[in-house]
Design an enzyme around this catalytic site. Structure first.
Site, PDB file in Angstrom:
ATOM      1  N   TYR A  48       4.827   1.568  29.828  1.00 41.45           N
ATOM      2  CA  TYR A  48       3.612   2.396  29.708  1.00 41.45           C
ATOM      3  C   TYR A  48       3.521   3.456  30.912  1.00 41.45           C
ATOM      4  CZ  TYR A  48       1.737  -1.343  32.845  1.00 41.45           C
ATOM      5  OH  TYR A  48       1.847  -2.268  33.767  1.00 41.45           O
ATOM      6  N   HIS A  85       8.420  -5.390  32.222  1.00 44.86           N
ATOM      7  CA  HIS A  85       8.019  -4.087  32.717  1.00 44.86           C
ATOM      8  C   HIS A  85       8.991  -3.812  33.741  1.00 44.86           C
ATOM      9  CE1 HIS A  85       4.362  -4.660  30.513  1.00 44.86           C
ATOM     10  NE2 HIS A  85       4.063  -6.020  30.909  1.00 44.86           N
ATOM     11  N   GLN A  95       8.205  -3.651  37.596  1.00 40.33           N
ATOM     12  CA  GLN A  95       7.408  -4.541  38.406  1.00 40.33           C
ATOM     13  C   GLN A  95       8.442  -5.245  39.161  1.00 40.33           C
ATOM     14  OE1 GLN A  95       4.629  -6.576  36.088  1.00 40.33           O
ATOM     15  NE2 GLN A  95       3.584  -4.557  35.487  1.00 40.33           N
ATOM     16  N   ASP A 125       8.747 -10.548  31.794  1.00 43.04           N
ATOM     17  CA  ASP A 125       7.640  -9.803  32.082  1.00 43.04           C
ATOM     18  C   ASP A 125       7.473  -9.023  33.540  1.00 43.04           C
ATOM     19  OD1 ASP A 125       4.619  -8.897  32.437  1.00 43.04           O
ATOM     20  OD2 ASP A 125       3.969 -10.810  31.844  1.00 43.04           O
ATOM     21  N   HIS A 174      -1.022  -1.589  24.035  1.00 46.78           N
ATOM     22  CA  HIS A 174      -1.169  -2.260  25.182  1.00 46.78           C
ATOM     23  C   HIS A 174      -1.768  -3.766  25.222  1.00 46.78           C
ATOM     24  CE1 HIS A 174      -2.493  -3.777  29.367  1.00 46.78           C
ATOM     25  NE2 HIS A 174      -1.164  -3.359  29.735  1.00 46.78           N
ATOM     26  N   HIS A 222       9.979  -9.492  26.776  1.00 45.43           N
ATOM     27  CA  HIS A 222       8.760  -8.794  27.284  1.00 45.43           C
ATOM     28  C   HIS A 222       9.228  -8.327  28.810  1.00 45.43           C
ATOM     29  CE1 HIS A 222       4.831  -7.398  27.432  1.00 45.43           C
ATOM     30  NE2 HIS A 222       4.656  -8.082  28.720  1.00 45.43           N
ATOM     31  N   GLU A 250      -4.393 -12.884  27.264  1.00 46.72           N
ATOM     32  CA  GLU A 250      -3.827 -13.482  28.884  1.00 46.72           C
ATOM     33  C   GLU A 250      -4.797 -14.136  29.358  1.00 46.72           C
ATOM     34  OE1 GLU A 250      -1.646 -10.695  30.671  1.00 46.72           O
ATOM     35  OE2 GLU A 250      -0.523 -11.923  31.884  1.00 46.72           O
ATOM     36  N   HIS A 262       1.768 -13.071  25.581  1.00 45.37           N
ATOM     37  CA  HIS A 262       0.788 -13.683  26.090  1.00 45.37           C
ATOM     38  C   HIS A 262      -0.265 -14.311  25.238  1.00 45.37           C
ATOM     39  CE1 HIS A 262       2.386 -12.288  29.908  1.00 45.37           C
ATOM     40  NE2 HIS A 262       1.902 -10.914  29.736  1.00 45.37           N
TER      41      HIS A 262
HETATM   42  C1  NGQ Z   1       0.887  -5.038  32.392  1.00 44.48           C
HETATM   43  N1  NGQ Z   1       0.851  -7.429  33.018  1.00 44.48           N
HETATM   44  O1  NGQ Z   1       0.483  -4.208  31.581  1.00 44.48           O
HETATM   45  O2  NGQ Z   1       1.752  -4.964  33.167  1.00 44.48           O
HETATM   46  C2  NGQ Z   1       0.049  -6.417  32.638  1.00 44.48           C
HETATM   47  C3  NGQ Z   1      -0.888  -6.185  33.308  1.00 44.48           C
HETATM   48  C4  NGQ Z   1      -3.023  -5.584  32.021  1.00 44.48           C
HETATM   49  C5  NGQ Z   1       0.924  -8.767  32.403  1.00 44.48           C
HETATM   50  N2  NGQ Z   1      -0.166  -8.826  31.558  1.00 44.48           N
HETATM   51  C6  NGQ Z   1      -1.979  -5.308  33.293  1.00 44.48           C
HETATM   52  N3  NGQ Z   1       1.334  -9.716  32.755  1.00 44.48           N
HETATM   53  O3  NGQ Z   1      -2.953  -6.757  31.111  1.00 44.48           O
HETATM   54  O4  NGQ Z   1      -3.963  -4.836  31.799  1.00 44.48           O
HETATM   55 ZN    ZN Z   2       3.394  -7.318  29.980  1.00 46.09          ZN
END
Ligand code: NGQ
Ligand code: ZN
Length: 410
Positions: A87, A24, A27, A285, A171, A22, A200, A234
């Site tokens: 995304y 992104h 980040q 992540d 998502h 996982h 999560e 998560h």
């Molecule tokens: C994300 N990250 O999509 O980057 C998510 C946060 C969400 C994590 N969940 C945003 N760690 O879940 O809406």
């Molecule tokens: Zn994520």
């Protein structure tokens, strides 16, 4: 007891490559930059606002440079494959780029340059919450209708090769209505890997119960054909029924220990999940850590801290390190859709922390002692990418990363 995945060779201690389930990538550019209290009630949700502000700054060039640096760090740490839960599709105002796949291609370019295996999971993101509300302004660049989303997958699939697979990410149940989920799943090729953020935050569990009448994992198991092609990211908040359900489905849970700790998510119920025969892997992540050692070490330490016991994650072996590593290795191919063939990680047998190591203790010593990196050589699909602990293009990529960060914060 299964056979050890680690062997002593002339090169050092050799093991298979690890999969990072996982990521992104963008980040990485904000790691360490959301650690100042802005409100006594700071939470996942206030972190997300900060994260969205960073997300709004990216374009294909900066994404490629940040991802390349990130993938260098992952390879140097022993990850040979990454699942990119991607995304940031469109321009910040939500309009598609001239090439609607431009941001995806930036990630593909970064993976090809660095040599890491990439399982690219373009994310379907349609609504701003369980109530079906429209995307907020900062979420607009994430969104697709189903046709445009399926076109993106089709386009990208033409680039697939031995180290690039295209899968699908939903998502979250918050962001994907039930009918859209059904339509997309029905349109996917049979071998596509499917990843989803599932449970999560307790607020999302509560909302899911209120709107869909069940907890998120239970709802998913009842409404989707969850099997070994699925990775649940998560799956933090689980009851016993859900633990048994995930284990029976053969899906993989992606535990992102350091990010889940950083965001204050809650603790994954590792011991009952192992008892149920559940399958798991790890993900970095948000990239507050890019080290599998830290993910695995804290996966165990979290359990010790709440139970006030020791040596909790044992199953395949009485060794915690071997059990955790076996778990990660056993799900890599299913979760990534990659063969992982020809991926090798060599630990430096001359490193002080491994002095006198044996096949029976080398993994525990790697995972539970110190912070000096001991990964010396990394090969992906037979090609050497890390040599003497450094990625072969580390210097040049770091120079470009610094320039990209300067543009991002300008
Ligand atoms: C994300 N990250 O999509 O980057 C998510 C946060 C969400 C994590 N969940 C945003 N760690 O879940 O809406
Ligand atoms: Zn994520």
């Amino acid at each position: 007891m299964s056979e050890s995945p680690v062997q002593r060779t002339a090169r050092g201690w050799e093991l298979p490559g690890l999969a990072n389930l996982h990521s992104h990538a963008f980040q990485r550019a904000m790691a360490g930059m959301a650690e100042r209290q802005t409100d006594p009630a700071d939470s996942f949700w206030t972190w997300r606002d900060t994260m969205y502000r960073m997300a709004a700054r990216f374009d294909p060039d900066t994404l490629r440079e940040v991802a390349a640096q990130l993938y260098v760090e992952m390879l140097e740490a022993g990850y040979t494959a990454v699942c990119e839960f991607h995304y940031l599709h469109h321009a910040p105002d939500g309009r598609p780029y001239d090439d609607p796949a431009a941001m995806s291609r930036a990630l593909i370019d970064a993976a090809r340059e660095t040599g890491i295996r990439l399982t690219l999971l373009p994310v379907l993101y349609m609504t701003g919450g369980f109530d079906g509300r429209a995307l907020a302004e900062r979420q607009r660049r994430f969104g697709h209708d189903i046709d445009a989303y399926l076109r993106l997958l089709d386009t990208l699939r033409a680039s697939q090769d031995d180290t690039l697979r295209i899968g699908c990410a939903l998502h979250s149940l918050r962001a994907v209505p039930e009918a859209a989920m059904r339509d997309v799943l029905a349109a996917l090729p049979g071998d596509a890997r499917i990843h989803i953020h599932i449970a999560e935050q307790t607020a999302e569990v509560d909302e899911c119960i209120a709107v869909r009448g069940a907890r998120p994992v239970r709802w998913l198991l009842d409404h989707a054909p969850v099997d070994s092609r699925w990775t649940l990211v998560h799956a933090t908040h689980l009851n016993d029924d859900e633990i048994a359900g995930i284990a029976a489905s053969r899906a993989t849970v992606a535990i992102c220990t350091t990010t889940e700790g950083n965001l204050g998510d809650g603790l994954f119920p590792l011991r009952p999940f192992l008892d149920a025969g559940g399958r798991f892997g790890i993900g970095s992540d948000s990239h507050v850590s890019t080290s599998p050692v830290e993910e695995l070490r804290w996966l165990e330490y979290g359990q010790r801290l709440v139970t006030r016991r020791r040596n909790i994650a044992v199953r395949e072996s009485t060794s915690v390190g071997e059990t955790l590593l076996a778990g990660v290795l056993s799900t890599a191919a299913d979760a990534t859709g990659q063969t992982m063939q020809g991926d090798r990680v060599v630990l430096d047998a001359g490193a002080p922390i491994l002095a006198g190591a044996t096949e029976g203790d080398v993994i525990d010593r790697w995972i539970f002692s110190g912070n000096r990196p001991v990964v010396q050589t990394v090969e992906v699909a037979g090609g050497e990418r890390v040599c003497e602990g450094r990625h072969v293009d580390a210097e040049a990529i770091a120079v470009r990363y610094r320039a990209a960060i300067a543009r991002l914060v300008a």
